[in-house]
Design a protein around this motif. Structure first.
Motif, PDB file in Angstrom:
ATOM      1  N   ALA A  17       0.878  -1.174   0.000  1.00  0.00           N
ATOM      2  CA  ALA A  17       0.000   0.000   0.000  1.00  0.00           C
ATOM      3  C   ALA A  17       0.913   1.221   0.000  1.00  0.00           C
ATOM      4  N   TYR A  18       0.757   2.071  -0.994  1.00  0.00           N
ATOM      5  CA  TYR A  18       1.628   3.248  -1.148  1.00  0.00           C
ATOM      6  C   TYR A  18       0.777   4.507  -1.039  1.00  0.00           C
ATOM      7  N   HIS A  19       1.263   5.476  -0.269  1.00  0.00           N
ATOM      8  CA  HIS A  19       0.563   6.766  -0.136  1.00  0.00           C
ATOM      9  C   HIS A  19       1.154   7.737  -1.151  1.00  0.00           C
ATOM     10  N   LYS A  20       0.520   7.808  -2.310  1.00  0.00           N
ATOM     11  CA  LYS A  20       1.034   8.629  -3.405  1.00  0.00           C
ATOM     12  C   LYS A  20       0.809  10.116  -3.114  1.00  0.00           C
ATOM     13  N   GLY A  54       4.236   9.463   0.450  1.00  0.00           N
ATOM     14  CA  GLY A  54       5.512   8.947  -0.027  1.00  0.00           C
ATOM     15  C   GLY A  54       5.956   7.693   0.698  1.00  0.00           C
ATOM     16  N   GLY A  55       5.180   7.233   1.680  1.00  0.00           N
ATOM     17  CA  GLY A  55       5.521   6.031   2.425  1.00  0.00           C
ATOM     18  C   GLY A  55       4.779   4.816   1.898  1.00  0.00           C
ATOM     19  N   GLY A  88      -3.102   9.669  -2.585  1.00  0.00           N
ATOM     20  CA  GLY A  88      -3.810   8.629  -1.859  1.00  0.00           C
ATOM     21  C   GLY A  88      -3.319   7.228  -2.134  1.00  0.00           C
ATOM     22  N   LEU A  89      -4.202   6.251  -1.913  1.00  0.00           N
ATOM     23  CA  LEU A  89      -3.847   4.836  -1.919  1.00  0.00           C
ATOM     24  C   LEU A  89      -3.592   4.301  -3.326  1.00  0.00           C
ATOM     25  N   LEU A  90      -2.407   3.743  -3.511  1.00  0.00           N
ATOM     26  CA  LEU A  90      -2.062   3.059  -4.750  1.00  0.00           C
ATOM     27  C   LEU A  90      -1.429   1.725  -4.373  1.00  0.00           C
TER      28      LEU A  90
END
Length: 309
Positions: A69-72, A225-226, A113-115
């Motif tokens: 799960a990446y916080h774009k 970015g995390g 958001g979520l990617l």
């Protein structure tokens, strides 16, 4: 043991099986230097190329299905490389050996958001296919006066240039003045669909954040970015949603606390990216609560910058 060529390439993230079948029929795929044909089977140890580019493949049993799960943040593009030199969503992800991260869909450059990312190309392609009807939820801030007639049209369906589109749900989430927040859901992932739906009602979208994909929510403690790797139960939830068998292995340390599992990786990824952003020092100075003399402020900026790097 052999597998169909299109299955091996789908697992490597080169597209859906149907898309790869089209590539094969167009003569764009080769195996050990020979043009491939529909129906070819491979072991995965051959030299497979698509449009002349070598494809790194692995046997199905050797790949562990992993999901991030990446916080774009806004400003990143959802491609591996950008001709304009802009940062990409792949820049901060952890490095892999023998496989690669495949993005589950895209978010446009101005959307955050979520990617999701996975090592299983087949899972990514199935999650993106509209037949599985996995809903996505977005928090969207619009500028202007919204009335009930607009909301009814957005729920019922609006004709866009690529066909009918609608929101499955729309929930008002507060606002001030002419800015209003809504949470909307839909089951498709067409290009800029959320923005285009609101624009069809002459409304301007000023912020757009994806907060959920199926039952997977954007982690509250995940900084922009995390990334965070999903535990086995969440991975298998996604696999079951699209008709894939359960994964039995995981790289996540189930005995570690949540903080221990992810904080070090998140900080490292965010710090690595931020160190490349130009003008970071000026931004740090602007964040100070009180103005200071020029010399003291300069020293403080150097100390903050040193800490982050």
């Amino acid at each position: 043991m052999t597998e169909k060529l299109q299955k091996v390439l789908a697992r490597a993230g080169k597209g859906s099986r149907r898309e790869i079948e089209t590539l094969i029929s167009q003569g764009r795929v080769s195996v050990n230097g020979d043009v491939a044909h529909l129906g070819d089977r491979v072991t995965g140890k051959e030299q497979i190329r698509v449009d002349g580019h070598m494809v790194e493949t692995q046997p199905e049993g050797e790949i562990i299905c992993r999901v991030l799960a990446y916080h774009k943040p806004e400003g990143e593009v959802s491609t591996r490389k950008d001709p304009e030199g802009r940062p990409t969503v792949f820049d901060r992800l952890p490095k892999l050996q023998g496989s690669r991260w495949v993005a589950v869909g895209r978010l446009d450059v101005n959307t955050s958001g979520l990617l999701l990312f996975t090592t299983d190309g087949e899972l990514a392609n199935r999650l993106m296919h509209p037949r599985h009807e996995i809903d996505r939820e977005y928090a969207v801030r619009v500028f202007g006066e919204v009335n009930e007639a607009m909301l009814q049209r957005l729920r019922k369906g609006v004709m866009l240039e690529d066909g009918m589109a609608k929101f499955d749900t729309i929930k008002y989430n507060g606002g001030e003045g002419m800015n209003h927040w809504f949470h909307v859901t839909l089951k498709e992932g067409r290009n800029r669909e959320v923005r285009r739906l609101w624009e069809s009602q002459e409304m301007q979208v000023s912020r757009l954040i994806r907060v959920r994909y199926g039952k997977i929510e954007l982690p509250r403690n995940l900084p922009r970015g995390g990334w965070a790797e999903m535990p086995l139960d969440q991975v298998n939830y996604l696999r079951n949603e699209v008709g894939l068998t359960n994964e039995e292995q995981s790289k996540v340390d189930v005995h570690a606390t949540e903080r221990y599992k992810q904080v070090a990786q998140i900080r490292k990824a965010v710090r690595k990216h931020n160190s490349r952003v130009k003008g970071e020092g000026a931004g740090a100075g602007a964040a100070a609560k009180k103005p200071a003399p020029a010399r003291a402020r300069s020293t403080g900026q150097r100390q903050k910058r040193k800490t982050r790097l």
